[in-house]
Design a protein around this motif. Structure first.
Motif, PDB file in Angstrom:
ATOM      1  N   ILE A 283       8.656   0.612 -15.907  1.00 57.02           N
ATOM      2  CA  ILE A 283       9.078   1.925 -15.404  1.00 57.02           C
ATOM      3  C   ILE A 283      10.165   1.743 -14.344  1.00 57.02           C
ATOM      4  CG2 ILE A 283       8.306   4.004 -14.166  1.00 57.02           C
ATOM      5  CD1 ILE A 283       5.607   3.651 -15.546  1.00 57.02           C
ATOM      6  N   ILE A 284       9.940   0.806 -13.430  1.00 57.53           N
ATOM      7  CA  ILE A 284      10.854   0.677 -12.288  1.00 57.53           C
ATOM      8  C   ILE A 284      12.246   0.243 -12.720  1.00 57.53           C
ATOM      9  CG2 ILE A 284      10.624  -1.712 -11.373  1.00 57.53           C
ATOM     10  CD1 ILE A 284      10.261   1.520  -9.430  1.00 57.53           C
ATOM     11  N   ASP A 285      12.331  -0.523 -13.820  1.00 56.83           N
ATOM     12  CA  ASP A 285      13.640  -0.962 -14.307  1.00 56.83           C
ATOM     13  C   ASP A 285      14.544   0.213 -14.651  1.00 56.83           C
ATOM     14  OD1 ASP A 285      13.127  -3.552 -13.894  1.00 56.83           O
ATOM     15  OD2 ASP A 285      12.639  -4.062 -15.970  1.00 56.83           O
TER      16      ASP A 285
ATOM     17  N   ARG B  83       0.834  -1.210   0.000  1.00 53.24           N
ATOM     18  CA  ARG B  83       0.000   0.000   0.000  1.00 53.24           C
ATOM     19  C   ARG B  83       0.866   1.257   0.000  1.00 53.24           C
ATOM     20  NH1 ARG B  83      -3.332  -2.810   3.749  1.00 53.24           N
ATOM     21  NH2 ARG B  83      -2.530  -1.597   5.484  1.00 53.24           N
ATOM     22  N   VAL B  84       1.924   1.275   0.827  1.00 50.15           N
ATOM     23  CA  VAL B  84       2.736   2.492   0.898  1.00 50.15           C
ATOM     24  C   VAL B  84       3.648   2.647  -0.313  1.00 50.15           C
ATOM     25  CG1 VAL B  84       2.728   2.632   3.409  1.00 50.15           C
ATOM     26  CG2 VAL B  84       4.622   1.514   2.299  1.00 50.15           C
ATOM     27  N   ALA B  85       3.939   1.523  -0.991  1.00 48.90           N
ATOM     28  CA  ALA B  85       4.861   1.583  -2.138  1.00 48.90           C
ATOM     29  C   ALA B  85       4.377   2.561  -3.199  1.00 48.90           C
ATOM     30  CB  ALA B  85       5.022   0.190  -2.738  1.00 48.90           C
ATOM     31  N   LYS B  86       3.060   2.615  -3.388  1.00 49.46           N
ATOM     32  CA  LYS B  86       2.499   3.447  -4.460  1.00 49.46           C
ATOM     33  C   LYS B  86       2.564   4.945  -4.149  1.00 49.46           C
ATOM     34  CE  LYS B  86       1.061  -0.146  -6.856  1.00 49.46           C
ATOM     35  NZ  LYS B  86       2.311  -0.834  -7.225  1.00 49.46           N
ATOM     36  N   SER B  87       2.710   5.276  -2.879  1.00 46.16           N
ATOM     37  CA  SER B  87       2.784   6.696  -2.539  1.00 46.16           C
ATOM     38  C   SER B  87       4.249   7.105  -2.429  1.00 46.16           C
ATOM     39  CB  SER B  87       2.094   6.948  -1.205  1.00 46.16           C
ATOM     40  OG  SER B  87       2.905   6.409  -0.185  1.00 46.16           O
ATOM     41  N   LYS B  88       4.474   8.388  -2.208  1.00 45.37           N
ATOM     42  CA  LYS B  88       5.870   8.846  -2.122  1.00 45.37           C
ATOM     43  C   LYS B  88       6.285   9.129  -0.686  1.00 45.37           C
ATOM     44  CE  LYS B  88       7.896   9.256  -6.132  1.00 45.37           C
ATOM     45  NZ  LYS B  88       8.668  10.036  -7.021  1.00 45.37           N
ATOM     46  N   VAL B  89       5.444   8.754   0.287  1.00 50.86           N
ATOM     47  CA  VAL B  89       5.745   9.144   1.668  1.00 50.86           C
ATOM     48  C   VAL B  89       7.023   8.480   2.176  1.00 50.86           C
ATOM     49  CG1 VAL B  89       3.389   9.646   2.441  1.00 50.86           C
ATOM     50  CG2 VAL B  89       4.291   7.323   2.660  1.00 50.86           C
ATOM     51  N   PRO B  90       7.783   9.219   3.019  1.00 48.60           N
ATOM     52  CA  PRO B  90       8.975   8.615   3.605  1.00 48.60           C
ATOM     53  C   PRO B  90       8.597   7.437   4.501  1.00 48.60           C
ATOM     54  CG  PRO B  90       9.005  10.994   3.896  1.00 48.60           C
ATOM     55  CD  PRO B  90       7.632  10.636   3.415  1.00 48.60           C
ATOM     56  N   VAL B  91       9.386   6.389   4.436  1.00 45.86           N
ATOM     57  CA  VAL B  91       9.122   5.189   5.225  1.00 45.86           C
ATOM     58  C   VAL B  91      10.348   4.892   6.091  1.00 45.86           C
ATOM     59  CG1 VAL B  91       8.528   2.736   5.119  1.00 45.86           C
ATOM     60  CG2 VAL B  91       7.744   4.261   3.319  1.00 45.86           C
ATOM     61  N   LEU B  92      10.089   4.560   7.341  1.00 49.80           N
ATOM     62  CA  LEU B  92      11.186   4.166   8.225  1.00 49.80           C
ATOM     63  C   LEU B  92      11.063   2.670   8.513  1.00 49.80           C
ATOM     64  CD1 LEU B  92      13.583   5.033  10.097  1.00 49.80           C
ATOM     65  CD2 LEU B  92      11.898   5.255  11.921  1.00 49.80           C
ATOM     66  N   LEU B  93      12.112   1.919   8.187  1.00 49.34           N
ATOM     67  CA  LEU B  93      12.105   0.479   8.442  1.00 49.34           C
ATOM     68  C   LEU B  93      12.862   0.213   9.734  1.00 49.34           C
ATOM     69  CD1 LEU B  93      13.059  -0.751   4.848  1.00 49.34           C
ATOM     70  CD2 LEU B  93      10.825  -0.052   5.733  1.00 49.34           C
ATOM     71  N   THR B  94      12.223  -0.480  10.658  1.00 45.16           N
ATOM     72  CA  THR B  94      12.881  -0.753  11.931  1.00 45.16           C
ATOM     73  C   THR B  94      12.947  -2.259  12.169  1.00 45.16           C
ATOM     74  OG1 THR B  94      10.765  -0.519  13.082  1.00 45.16           O
ATOM     75  CG2 THR B  94      12.159   1.424  13.014  1.00 45.16           C
ATOM     76  N   GLY B  95      13.905  -2.649  12.977  1.00 41.66           N
ATOM     77  CA  GLY B  95      14.094  -4.074  13.273  1.00 41.66           C
ATOM     78  C   GLY B  95      15.569  -4.332  13.476  1.00 41.66           C
ATOM     79  N   GLU B  96      15.859  -5.446  14.127  1.00 41.87           N
ATOM     80  CA  GLU B  96      17.260  -5.777  14.430  1.00 41.87           C
ATOM     81  C   GLU B  96      18.059  -6.000  13.147  1.00 41.87           C
ATOM     82  OE1 GLU B  96      17.391  -9.207  16.992  1.00 41.87           O
ATOM     83  OE2 GLU B  96      16.169  -8.218  18.499  1.00 41.87           O
ATOM     84  N   ASN B  97      19.372  -6.020  13.304  1.00 40.41           N
ATOM     85  CA  ASN B  97      20.248  -6.330  12.172  1.00 40.41           C
ATOM     86  C   ASN B  97      19.908  -7.695  11.602  1.00 40.41           C
ATOM     87  OD1 ASN B  97      21.899  -4.160  11.771  1.00 40.41           O
ATOM     88  ND2 ASN B  97      23.331  -4.767  13.393  1.00 40.41           N
TER      89      ASN B  97
ATOM     90  N   HIS C  61      14.019  -2.788  -1.041  1.00 36.21           N
ATOM     91  CA  HIS C  61      13.979  -3.143  -2.475  1.00 36.21           C
ATOM     92  C   HIS C  61      12.546  -3.472  -2.897  1.00 36.21           C
ATOM     93  CE1 HIS C  61      18.091  -3.250  -4.003  1.00 36.21           C
ATOM     94  NE2 HIS C  61      18.469  -3.640  -2.802  1.00 36.21           N
ATOM     95  N   PHE C  62      11.843  -4.181  -2.023  1.00 42.87           N
ATOM     96  CA  PHE C  62      10.474  -4.592  -2.338  1.00 42.87           C
ATOM     97  C   PHE C  62       9.585  -3.353  -2.538  1.00 42.87           C
ATOM     98  CE2 PHE C  62       6.155  -5.582  -0.949  1.00 42.87           C
ATOM     99  CZ  PHE C  62       5.857  -6.689  -1.726  1.00 42.87           C
ATOM    100  N   ILE C  63       9.733  -2.370  -1.647  1.00 39.88           N
ATOM    101  CA  ILE C  63       8.921  -1.151  -1.759  1.00 39.88           C
ATOM    102  C   ILE C  63       9.256  -0.434  -3.076  1.00 39.88           C
ATOM    103  CG2 ILE C  63       8.474   1.147  -0.754  1.00 39.88           C
ATOM    104  CD1 ILE C  63       8.998  -0.147   2.005  1.00 39.88           C
TER     105      ILE C  63
END
Ligand code: ADP
Ligand code: MG
Length: 335
Positions: free
Chosen positions: A57-59, A23-37, A46-48
């Motif tokens: 287009i994405i290529d 859902r968020v991939a289609k928008s341009k909003v900044p995304v913060l990914l959290t989680g351990e190493n 990459h998925f987003i």
């Protein structure tokens, strides 16, 4: 062919996370990914990016990675914003920074918690206005960049200690996507194992591989402080050491092939799960002391490896270091 960049999952948490990411991939909003190493933040970034537009287009769109923790403080600004010829000694040509290179696509800022306060100020401005100046430059350069940042530390702690700007945090964290540690989604271990076996048997041209059941039992019992990255590395090791296409307990590293895990039939129901250590804390113990105990026990359970302990506890190495320093100056009450 099993692709090394695939996002493999089956747990309900990750399936839900994937839906949200789509859902968020289609928008341009900044995304913060959290989680351990090692939980898969870069895979998710990459998925987003890959799902932000159609394949054709994405290529053609750039995906630029800046690892803020790996670049020395005095170089990070030129890495992000580039520089003009003559901006400093040695700048003998004009160089584009990551923001310019990512124009039209995605800029992935990894280990954002390690960014210096100086660079944070400039980053905030660039993210907010989608515009910046190269070092030594006068011209304002406009870009159209999707920002995905990632952190393995709890930024709220860094904000409290003054190491991370709150305004930047709000700007980057419009949407937060949290990836749980592998020890909290152990049901995915067999599927991930199968995937990595395929990846490495193809890489080393080994053909079909079989993994013995008790190895999988050990995998499920182990705590995986290094998460999926650790699982992947261990499977690579197993594949390389395997004999006649079979992976058995002999090729498992000793921290995984524990006695405890091999003798599963001896575990009585109702006892605490083996492989996990517990800390008993008396009711009424002050918070400070609880924190100290948890930190000390975590450190000793990972052989005093501070990076690993900080990772498990979800704090930065700096925060852990500060806390240890604080304890050194407070007397131990002998508990
Ligand atoms: N769900 C997953 N499916 C397949 N590979 C994964 C998955 N999660 C992590 N990996 C692999 O594990 C390694 C660590 O992942 P990465 O995204 O770099 O983690 P992080 O950025 O959180 O440290 C990479 O080699 C990645 O390909
Ligand atoms: Mg990473």
């Amino acid at each position: 062919m099993a692709s090394d960049n695939e996002w493999i999952h089956e747990s309900p948490e990750i399936t839900e996370l994937k839906r949200k990411a789509l859902r968020v991939a289609k928008s341009k909003v900044p995304v913060l990914l959290t989680g351990e190493n090692g939980t898969g933040k870069e895979v998710l970034a990459h998925f987003i990016h890959n799902n932000s537009a159609s394949k054709e287009i994405i290529d053609k769109k750039p995906f630029i990675i800046v690892n803020c923790g790996a670049i020395p403080e005095d170089l990070i600004e030129s890495e992000l914003f580039g520089y003009e010829k003559g901006a400093f000694t040695g700048a003998d040509h004009t160089k584009e920074g990551a923001f310019e290179m990512a124009n039209g696509g995605t800029l992935f800022l990894d280990e954002i918690g390690e960014l210096s306060l100086n660079a944070q100020v400039k980053l905030l401005r660039a993210v907010e206005y989608q515009s910046f100046r190269r070092l030594g430059g006068k011209e304002e350069i406009k870009v159209d960049v999707r920002i995905i940042s990632a952190t393995n530390v709890i930024l709220h702690d860094a904000i409290k200690s003054g190491d991370f700007r709150q305004d930047l945090f709000y700007r980057l964290n419009v949407i937060e996507l949290y990836i749980p540690a592998l020890r909290h989604r152990k049901d995915e271990i067999p599927l991930l194992t199968e995937h990595f076996l395929k990846v490495f048997s193809e890489k080393y041209n080994i053909g079909k591989l079989y993994i013995e059941e008790d190895c999988l039992t050990c995998f499920k019992k182990y705590n995986w402080p290094g998460n999926v990255r650790e699982l992947k590395n261990i499977i690579e090791r197993c594949v390389v050491l395997s004999k006649d296409g079979v992976i058995d307990r002999d090729v498992l590293p000793s921290q995984i092939a524990t006695e405890d895990c091999m003798n599963t039939q001896h575990i009585k129901s109702g006892s605490r799960p083996s492989g996990k250590k517990f800390l008993e804390i008396e009711i009424g113990t002050p918070f400070d002391e609880i924190e100290k105990k948890v930190i000390q026990q975590t450190l000793s359970s990972c052989n005093n490896n501070k990076s690993e302990a900080a990772n498990i506890l979800g704090v930065s190495r700096k925060t852990l270091h500060n806390k240890l320093h604080k304890y050194e100056s407070t007397p131990d009450n002998g508990n």
